[in-house]
Motif scaffolding. Structure first.
Motif, PDB file in Angstrom:
ATOM      1  N   GLY A 225       0.770  -1.233   0.000  1.00 32.78           N
ATOM      2  CA  GLY A 225       0.000   0.000   0.000  1.00 32.78           C
ATOM      3  C   GLY A 225       0.801   1.283   0.000  1.00 32.78           C
ATOM      4  N   TRP A 226       2.097   1.206  -0.322  1.00 34.93           N
ATOM      5  CA  TRP A 226       2.882   2.432  -0.431  1.00 34.93           C
ATOM      6  C   TRP A 226       2.483   3.143  -1.727  1.00 34.93           C
ATOM      7  CZ3 TRP A 226       6.302   4.294   3.256  1.00 34.93           C
ATOM      8  CH2 TRP A 226       6.512   3.446   4.347  1.00 34.93           C
ATOM      9  N   GLN A 227       2.023   4.370  -1.607  1.00 37.82           N
ATOM     10  CA  GLN A 227       1.410   5.058  -2.733  1.00 37.82           C
ATOM     11  C   GLN A 227       2.415   5.595  -3.744  1.00 37.82           C
ATOM     12  OE1 GLN A 227      -1.407   7.969  -1.289  1.00 37.82           O
ATOM     13  NE2 GLN A 227      -2.179   6.595   0.291  1.00 37.82           N
ATOM     14  N   GLN A 228       3.643   5.861  -3.300  1.00 37.30           N
ATOM     15  CA  GLN A 228       4.664   6.405  -4.208  1.00 37.30           C
ATOM     16  C   GLN A 228       5.925   5.542  -4.166  1.00 37.30           C
ATOM     17  OE1 GLN A 228       5.240  10.758  -4.724  1.00 37.30           O
ATOM     18  NE2 GLN A 228       4.118  10.925  -2.798  1.00 37.30           N
ATOM     19  N   ALA A 229       5.806   4.262  -4.434  1.00 35.85           N
ATOM     20  CA  ALA A 229       6.978   3.380  -4.483  1.00 35.85           C
ATOM     21  C   ALA A 229       7.692   3.583  -5.809  1.00 35.85           C
ATOM     22  CB  ALA A 229       6.552   1.924  -4.321  1.00 35.85           C
ATOM     23  N   ILE A 230       9.017   3.779  -5.746  1.00 34.51           N
ATOM     24  CA  ILE A 230       9.807   4.121  -6.928  1.00 34.51           C
ATOM     25  C   ILE A 230      11.008   3.188  -7.016  1.00 34.51           C
ATOM     26  CG2 ILE A 230      11.191   5.923  -8.042  1.00 34.51           C
ATOM     27  CD1 ILE A 230       9.401   7.939  -6.431  1.00 34.51           C
ATOM     28  N   TYR A 231      11.218   2.621  -8.187  1.00 31.87           N
ATOM     29  CA  TYR A 231      12.336   1.706  -8.444  1.00 31.87           C
ATOM     30  C   TYR A 231      13.600   2.523  -8.690  1.00 31.87           C
ATOM     31  CZ  TYR A 231      15.044  -1.768 -11.158  1.00 31.87           C
ATOM     32  OH  TYR A 231      16.021  -2.601 -11.638  1.00 31.87           O
ATOM     33  N   ALA A 232      14.616   2.329  -7.839  1.00 35.41           N
ATOM     34  CA  ALA A 232      15.852   3.116  -7.935  1.00 35.41           C
ATOM     35  C   ALA A 232      16.953   2.401  -8.708  1.00 35.41           C
ATOM     36  CB  ALA A 232      16.350   3.462  -6.538  1.00 35.41           C
ATOM     37  N   THR A 233      16.709   1.200  -9.194  1.00 33.60           N
ATOM     38  CA  THR A 233      17.636   0.379  -9.994  1.00 33.60           C
ATOM     39  C   THR A 233      18.848  -0.124  -9.232  1.00 33.60           C
ATOM     40  OG1 THR A 233      19.094   2.132 -10.901  1.00 33.60           O
ATOM     41  CG2 THR A 233      16.976   1.736 -12.047  1.00 33.60           C
ATOM     42  N   GLY A 234      18.900   0.076  -7.923  1.00 35.99           N
ATOM     43  CA  GLY A 234      20.017  -0.443  -7.145  1.00 35.99           C
ATOM     44  C   GLY A 234      19.894  -0.029  -5.695  1.00 35.99           C
ATOM     45  N   ALA A 235      20.631  -0.731  -4.820  1.00 37.76           N
ATOM     46  CA  ALA A 235      20.603  -0.419  -3.392  1.00 37.76           C
ATOM     47  C   ALA A 235      21.754   0.481  -2.977  1.00 37.76           C
ATOM     48  CB  ALA A 235      20.652  -1.715  -2.575  1.00 37.76           C
ATOM     49  N   ASP A 236      22.682   0.769  -3.896  1.00 38.42           N
ATOM     50  CA  ASP A 236      23.836   1.603  -3.565  1.00 38.42           C
ATOM     51  C   ASP A 236      23.425   3.066  -3.467  1.00 38.42           C
ATOM     52  OD1 ASP A 236      24.759   2.872  -6.501  1.00 38.42           O
ATOM     53  OD2 ASP A 236      23.678   0.970  -6.595  1.00 38.42           O
ATOM     54  N   ASP A 237      24.242   3.836  -2.770  1.00 41.84           N
ATOM     55  CA  ASP A 237      23.922   5.245  -2.551  1.00 41.84           C
ATOM     56  C   ASP A 237      23.744   6.008  -3.858  1.00 41.84           C
ATOM     57  OD1 ASP A 237      24.055   4.829   0.167  1.00 41.84           O
ATOM     58  OD2 ASP A 237      26.036   5.737   0.416  1.00 41.84           O
ATOM     59  N   GLN A 238      24.617   5.740  -4.839  1.00 40.90           N
ATOM     60  CA  GLN A 238      24.571   6.490  -6.089  1.00 40.90           C
ATOM     61  C   GLN A 238      23.248   6.286  -6.817  1.00 40.90           C
ATOM     62  OE1 GLN A 238      27.177   4.608  -5.033  1.00 40.90           O
ATOM     63  NE2 GLN A 238      28.503   6.347  -4.528  1.00 40.90           N
ATOM     64  N   SER A 239      22.777   5.038  -6.868  1.00 44.59           N
ATOM     65  CA  SER A 239      21.497   4.761  -7.534  1.00 44.59           C
ATOM     66  C   SER A 239      20.348   5.443  -6.814  1.00 44.59           C
ATOM     67  CB  SER A 239      21.261   3.253  -7.596  1.00 44.59           C
ATOM     68  OG  SER A 239      22.230   2.609  -8.388  1.00 44.59           O
ATOM     69  N   LEU A 240      20.353   5.390  -5.500  1.00 43.34           N
ATOM     70  CA  LEU A 240      19.275   5.994  -4.720  1.00 43.34           C
ATOM     71  C   LEU A 240      19.298   7.518  -4.831  1.00 43.34           C
ATOM     72  CD1 LEU A 240      19.625   3.607  -1.686  1.00 43.34           C
ATOM     73  CD2 LEU A 240      17.532   3.881  -3.012  1.00 43.34           C
ATOM     74  N   MET A 241      20.491   8.085  -4.803  1.00 45.29           N
ATOM     75  CA  MET A 241      20.600   9.541  -4.940  1.00 45.29           C
ATOM     76  C   MET A 241      20.117  10.004  -6.311  1.00 45.29           C
ATOM     77  SD  MET A 241      24.295  10.282  -3.151  1.00 45.29           S
ATOM     78  CE  MET A 241      24.557  10.016  -1.393  1.00 45.29           C
ATOM     79  N   ALA A 242      20.547   9.295  -7.361  1.00 43.70           N
ATOM     80  CA  ALA A 242      20.144   9.678  -8.716  1.00 43.70           C
ATOM     81  C   ALA A 242      18.630   9.601  -8.881  1.00 43.70           C
ATOM     82  CB  ALA A 242      20.836   8.781  -9.735  1.00 43.70           C
ATOM     83  N   ALA A 243      18.011   8.537  -8.371  1.00 39.81           N
ATOM     84  CA  ALA A 243      16.566   8.391  -8.484  1.00 39.81           C
ATOM     85  C   ALA A 243      15.839   9.470  -7.681  1.00 39.81           C
ATOM     86  CB  ALA A 243      16.149   7.005  -8.002  1.00 39.81           C
ATOM     87  N   THR A 244      16.386   9.812  -6.516  1.00 45.75           N
ATOM     88  CA  THR A 244      15.770  10.843  -5.683  1.00 45.75           C
ATOM     89  C   THR A 244      15.819  12.194  -6.376  1.00 45.75           C
ATOM     90  OG1 THR A 244      16.342   9.639  -3.652  1.00 45.75           O
ATOM     91  CG2 THR A 244      15.884  11.997  -3.449  1.00 45.75           C
ATOM     92  N   ILE A 245      16.985  12.536  -6.912  1.00 48.10           N
ATOM     93  CA  ILE A 245      17.145  13.832  -7.599  1.00 48.10           C
ATOM     94  C   ILE A 245      16.219  13.921  -8.805  1.00 48.10           C
ATOM     95  CG2 ILE A 245      18.771  15.188  -8.961  1.00 48.10           C
ATOM     96  CD1 ILE A 245      20.972  14.150  -7.043  1.00 48.10           C
ATOM     97  N   GLN A 246      16.145  12.826  -9.549  1.00 45.36           N
ATOM     98  CA  GLN A 246      15.249  12.808 -10.728  1.00 45.36           C
ATOM     99  C   GLN A 246      13.799  12.997 -10.301  1.00 45.36           C
ATOM    100  OE1 GLN A 246      15.230   9.148 -12.955  1.00 45.36           O
ATOM    101  NE2 GLN A 246      14.429  10.138 -14.795  1.00 45.36           N
ATOM    102  N   HIS A 247      13.385  12.296  -9.238  1.00 47.83           N
ATOM    103  CA  HIS A 247      11.994  12.378  -8.791  1.00 47.83           C
ATOM    104  C   HIS A 247      11.644  13.788  -8.308  1.00 47.83           C
ATOM    105  CE1 HIS A 247       8.238  11.306  -6.842  1.00 47.83           C
ATOM    106  NE2 HIS A 247       8.677  11.875  -5.729  1.00 47.83           N
ATOM    107  N   LEU A 248      12.574  14.419  -7.601  1.00 50.07           N
ATOM    108  CA  LEU A 248      12.296  15.735  -7.037  1.00 50.07           C
ATOM    109  C   LEU A 248      12.585  16.869  -8.024  1.00 50.07           C
ATOM    110  CD1 LEU A 248      13.680  15.235  -3.412  1.00 50.07           C
ATOM    111  CD2 LEU A 248      11.299  15.175  -4.172  1.00 50.07           C
ATOM    112  N   GLY A 249      13.128  16.510  -9.202  1.00 47.69           N
ATOM    113  CA  GLY A 249      13.384  17.500 -10.227  1.00 47.69           C
ATOM    114  C   GLY A 249      14.468  18.484  -9.880  1.00 47.69           C
ATOM    115  N   ARG A 250      15.525  17.980  -9.204  1.00 49.19           N
ATOM    116  CA  ARG A 250      16.619  18.888  -8.810  1.00 49.19           C
ATOM    117  C   ARG A 250      17.888  18.584  -9.587  1.00 49.19           C
ATOM    118  NH1 ARG A 250      16.106  20.011  -2.308  1.00 49.19           N
ATOM    119  NH2 ARG A 250      13.834  20.208  -2.233  1.00 49.19           N
TER     120      ARG A 250
END
Length: 250
Positions: A225-250
């Motif tokens: 039931g998580w409404q905004q689940a997003i696939y980050a393509t990896g568990a490493d910091d770089q993948s998570l950071m890149a997905a976060t920046i893309q999602h937030l448009g920064r």
């Protein structure tokens, strides 16, 4: 990442390392580990592990499933094998695990992916029939890797070095928790523990963007039931950071 509040749910010591990396980029990390790693430590347990490692040279493949598996195994391997046995394939699942092995002087390779499924796909061209494989992990890990290799004729054993426990949090923990902009969940088990705590103490957090490392965990998050689940393509910091920046448009 400037000013982004990130709820980090990794187990230690990775949690602290990730929080430091986020702080260095101007983000505000919020530490809330959802798994606790407890190495096997009794005399009997360590004796059994060493006995198993004395036969390490019988294997053609050694696969490490996590950074914790890599760190704990490297220490024991160093005790049992002052010089590493030769003619073996040392494999890490994910770039982070592989780099940890390399930093510990184990000449590991990794597939381009970051999970069990990607490792099995990468090994398809390799001859596995009658090959002996040692999977290094915690107790009670996912059976998929061993099952996939055994279906191809491999002989699989496990070296289990640690147990995973769920940290205990209270309503007060979540009452005083800084409200995050995003949440990082880096494993299915960690997500399950997070979900249990959130449903009890802070169900509003399920409306926040949740970044997960694989399609399997993405499906799990959506089912929970998580409404905004997003696939980050990896568990490493770089993948998570890149997905976060893309999602937030920064």
């Amino acid at each position: 990442m400037q000013g982004i509040k990130v709820l980090v749910t990794r187990p230690e010591p990775e949690n602290t390392q990730t929080c430091q990396a986020l702080s260095a980029l101007g983000a505000t990390p919020i530490s809330l580990p959802m798994l606790e790693i407890r190495p096997l430590s009794s005399d009997a347990e360590l004796s059994a592990l060493r006995s198993q490692l004395y036969n390490l040279d019988l294997y053609q493949f050694v696969i490490f499933v996590s950074k914790n598996a890599a760190r704990l195994a490297a220490e024991l391997i160093d005790e049992c094998w002052p010089m590493l046995p030769v003619g073996m394939h040392w494999l890490g699942i994910g770039q982070g695990t592989t780099q940890t092995l390399k930093d510990l002087n184990i000449p590991a390779l990794s597939n381009p992916g970051n999970n069990t499924e990607a490792m099995l796909e990468w090994l398809k061209p390799a001859k596995m029939r009658d090959q002996r494989v040692l999977i290094v992990r915690g107790t009670g890990g996912r059976p998929d890797l061993a099952k996939g290799l055994e279906e191809r004729g491999a002989i699989v054993d496990h070296l289990e070095l640690y147990k995973r426990h769920t940290p205990e949090y209270t309503a007060q923990t979540f009452l005083f928790l800084d409200h995050p902009d995003v949440i990082w969940a880096t494993s299915g088990e960690g997500l399950a523990n997070l979900n249990n705590h959130v449903e009890r103490f802070a169900p509003e957090l399920k409306e926040i963007a949740l970044f997960v490392p694989s399609k399997r965990v993405l499906e799990q998050a959506r089912a929970l039931g998580w409404q905004q689940a997003i696939y980050a393509t990896g568990a490493d910091d770089q993948s998570l950071m890149a997905a976060t920046i893309q999602h937030l448009g920064r």
